[in-house]
Structures are given as C-alpha cells and as structure tokens.
Design a protein around this motif. Structure first.
Motif, PDB file in Angstrom:
ATOM      1  N   PHE A 114      -3.020 -11.757  -0.152  1.00 38.45           N
ATOM      2  CA  PHE A 114      -2.084 -10.710   0.270  1.00 38.45           C
ATOM      3  C   PHE A 114      -1.866  -9.764  -0.907  1.00 38.45           C
ATOM      4  O   PHE A 114      -1.906 -10.176  -2.062  1.00 38.45           O
ATOM      5  CB  PHE A 114      -0.741 -11.313   0.687  1.00 38.45           C
ATOM      6  CG  PHE A 114      -0.723 -11.938   2.054  1.00 38.45           C
ATOM      7  CD1 PHE A 114      -0.034 -11.331   3.090  1.00 38.45           C
ATOM      8  CD2 PHE A 114      -1.387 -13.126   2.296  1.00 38.45           C
ATOM      9  CE1 PHE A 114      -0.003 -11.907   4.352  1.00 38.45           C
ATOM     10  CE2 PHE A 114      -1.370 -13.718   3.546  1.00 38.45           C
ATOM     11  CZ  PHE A 114      -0.666 -13.103   4.576  1.00 38.45           C
ATOM     12  N   GLU A 125       0.808  -6.529   8.091  1.00 34.44           N
ATOM     13  CA  GLU A 125       1.864  -6.441   7.085  1.00 34.44           C
ATOM     14  C   GLU A 125       2.959  -7.424   7.441  1.00 34.44           C
ATOM     15  O   GLU A 125       3.222  -7.709   8.611  1.00 34.44           O
ATOM     16  CB  GLU A 125       2.437  -5.020   7.041  1.00 34.44           C
ATOM     17  CG  GLU A 125       3.484  -4.817   5.984  1.00 34.44           C
ATOM     18  CD  GLU A 125       3.906  -3.362   5.822  1.00 34.44           C
ATOM     19  OE1 GLU A 125       5.079  -3.137   5.498  1.00 34.44           O
ATOM     20  OE2 GLU A 125       3.063  -2.463   6.033  1.00 34.44           O
ATOM     21  N   THR A 141       0.677  -6.790   2.383  1.00 31.28           N
ATOM     22  CA  THR A 141      -0.352  -6.471   3.360  1.00 31.28           C
ATOM     23  C   THR A 141      -1.475  -7.496   3.285  1.00 31.28           C
ATOM     24  O   THR A 141      -1.720  -8.097   2.237  1.00 31.28           O
ATOM     25  CB  THR A 141      -0.936  -5.063   3.137  1.00 31.28           C
ATOM     26  OG1 THR A 141      -1.535  -5.002   1.837  1.00 31.28           O
ATOM     27  CG2 THR A 141       0.125  -3.993   3.280  1.00 31.28           C
ATOM     28  N   CYS A 142      -2.122  -7.656   4.416  1.00 31.48           N
ATOM     29  CA  CYS A 142      -3.288  -8.535   4.528  1.00 31.48           C
ATOM     30  C   CYS A 142      -4.191  -7.894   5.572  1.00 31.48           C
ATOM     31  O   CYS A 142      -3.839  -7.882   6.761  1.00 31.48           O
ATOM     32  CB  CYS A 142      -2.868  -9.945   4.941  1.00 31.48           C
ATOM     33  SG  CYS A 142      -4.234 -11.090   5.143  1.00 31.48           S
ATOM     34  N   MET A 193       7.046  -8.448   5.872  1.00 39.43           N
ATOM     35  CA  MET A 193       8.096  -8.151   4.906  1.00 39.43           C
ATOM     36  C   MET A 193       8.833  -9.435   4.568  1.00 39.43           C
ATOM     37  O   MET A 193       8.974 -10.330   5.414  1.00 39.43           O
ATOM     38  CB  MET A 193       9.064  -7.116   5.462  1.00 39.43           C
ATOM     39  CG  MET A 193       8.455  -5.738   5.581  1.00 39.43           C
ATOM     40  SD  MET A 193       9.658  -4.446   5.973  1.00 39.43           S
ATOM     41  CE  MET A 193       9.895  -4.734   7.712  1.00 39.43           C
ATOM     42  N   ALA A 224       7.171  -5.870   0.758  1.00 39.46           N
ATOM     43  CA  ALA A 224       6.219  -5.685   1.855  1.00 39.46           C
ATOM     44  C   ALA A 224       4.852  -6.090   1.329  1.00 39.46           C
ATOM     45  O   ALA A 224       4.398  -5.600   0.292  1.00 39.46           O
ATOM     46  CB  ALA A 224       6.208  -4.234   2.326  1.00 39.46           C
ATOM     47  N   ASN A 226      -5.297  -5.369   8.028  1.00 40.27           N
ATOM     48  CA  ASN A 226      -4.514  -4.349   8.729  1.00 40.27           C
ATOM     49  C   ASN A 226      -3.079  -4.782   8.977  1.00 40.27           C
ATOM     50  O   ASN A 226      -2.293  -4.012   9.508  1.00 40.27           O
ATOM     51  CB  ASN A 226      -5.164  -4.021  10.075  1.00 40.27           C
ATOM     52  CG  ASN A 226      -6.514  -3.377   9.910  1.00 40.27           C
ATOM     53  OD1 ASN A 226      -6.823  -2.819   8.866  1.00 40.27           O
ATOM     54  ND2 ASN A 226      -7.346  -3.473  10.932  1.00 40.27           N
ATOM     55  N   VAL A 252       6.246  -5.390  12.540  1.00 41.39           N
ATOM     56  CA  VAL A 252       6.087  -6.023  11.238  1.00 41.39           C
ATOM     57  C   VAL A 252       7.140  -7.115  11.124  1.00 41.39           C
ATOM     58  O   VAL A 252       8.339  -6.829  11.112  1.00 41.39           O
ATOM     59  CB  VAL A 252       6.261  -5.002  10.089  1.00 41.39           C
ATOM     60  CG1 VAL A 252       6.143  -5.689   8.737  1.00 41.39           C
ATOM     61  CG2 VAL A 252       5.252  -3.871  10.224  1.00 41.39           C
ATOM     62  N   ARG A 302       2.643  -4.254  -1.337  1.00 38.66           N
ATOM     63  CA  ARG A 302       2.665  -2.818  -1.042  1.00 38.66           C
ATOM     64  C   ARG A 302       3.885  -2.147  -1.646  1.00 38.66           C
ATOM     65  O   ARG A 302       3.830  -1.037  -2.158  1.00 38.66           O
ATOM     66  CB  ARG A 302       2.629  -2.567   0.472  1.00 38.66           C
ATOM     67  CG  ARG A 302       2.588  -1.070   0.836  1.00 38.66           C
ATOM     68  CD  ARG A 302       2.588  -0.810   2.303  1.00 38.66           C
ATOM     69  NE  ARG A 302       3.772  -1.263   2.995  1.00 38.66           N
ATOM     70  CZ  ARG A 302       4.987  -0.702   2.937  1.00 38.66           C
ATOM     71  NH1 ARG A 302       5.206   0.355   2.170  1.00 38.66           N
ATOM     72  NH2 ARG A 302       5.996  -1.180   3.635  1.00 38.66           N
TER      73      ARG A 302
END
Length: 121
Positions: free
Chosen positions: A26, A50, A45-46, A52, A43, A48, A6, A29
């Motif tokens: 996005f 991720e 997500t997009c 930070m 964090a 599957n 990540v 999370r």
C-alpha cells in the motif's frame, strides 16, 4: 459526477497501521496530524483502491471485526507464498465455490484481508 466508495477504518495507532500496510505494498497518499504531531488520519492506495485510516479505534480479540478488506490480485499463489511466516493467516490458499482462489490474513488490528483471483477455467 464520478462516485467512489472509500472505507474508513478506525484503528488504535494510525502510524503503526500505515507501516504495516506499506509492507504489503500500500502507498501513503495523504495524512493528517494533530498539534502534537500524532498521525490521526491517513489515506492509503492499493492499485485503483483506497482505504482511509482514522484514530480512535479499539483493539479487539473477536474472531472477526466489523469490516473486512477484499483485494483482487493477479497472482494470488505467489503473493500467498511471499507472506508465509510474515503475517497471521486466517485461511490458507483455497478455491471457493464462487469461483475465486483466495487466502485470508489478519492485519495488526485484527481486521481480515482477503486476497483473491478469479479461478482459471
């Protein structure tokens, strides 16, 4: 044991960066705040993937930054058209020698984001 890489991107303003990436789809999370309420970590997500975000990055004017994001999408043509006039384009939609159809934009921190889809044969 499952492993996952990540990327962590250091940015000047984590909150503003969350907002910018949220406009691209996005999802937030998780986030961390300091005592004064300032967001210092997040964090996102997009699909599957991720990424930070961490406070402490600096603004730069270089053509390219230290990290690029590459996002595989299912309909690169439609996405490209939907972003016209909304974001800064580095390279318009094109076919590559390595079999991808892609375009490149900049985020608010001047990082490149490439969206790509395998070319149909």
């Amino acid at each position: 044991m499952q492993q996952q890489v990540v990327p962590m991107i250091h940015v000047p303003d984590v909150g503003a960066t969350i907002d910018w990436y949220s406009c691209l789809g996005f999802r937030l999370r998780d986030q961390g705040k300091e005592g004064g309420g300032e967001i210092v970590w997040a964090a996102l997500t997009c699909g599957n993937g991720e990424v930070m975000l961490s406070a402490g990055g600096t603004a730069r004017t270089a053509r390219r930054r230290e990290i690029d994001l590459y996002i595989f999408v299912e309909d690169v043509d439609t996405l490209c058209q939907s972003l016209k006039g909304r974001v800064e384009f580095v390279e318009d939609l094109h076919d590559t020698f390595y079999g991808m159809r892609e375009f490149i934009i900049r985020d608010l921190n001047r990082f490149w984001i490439t969206f790509g889809q395998p070319m149909r044969k």
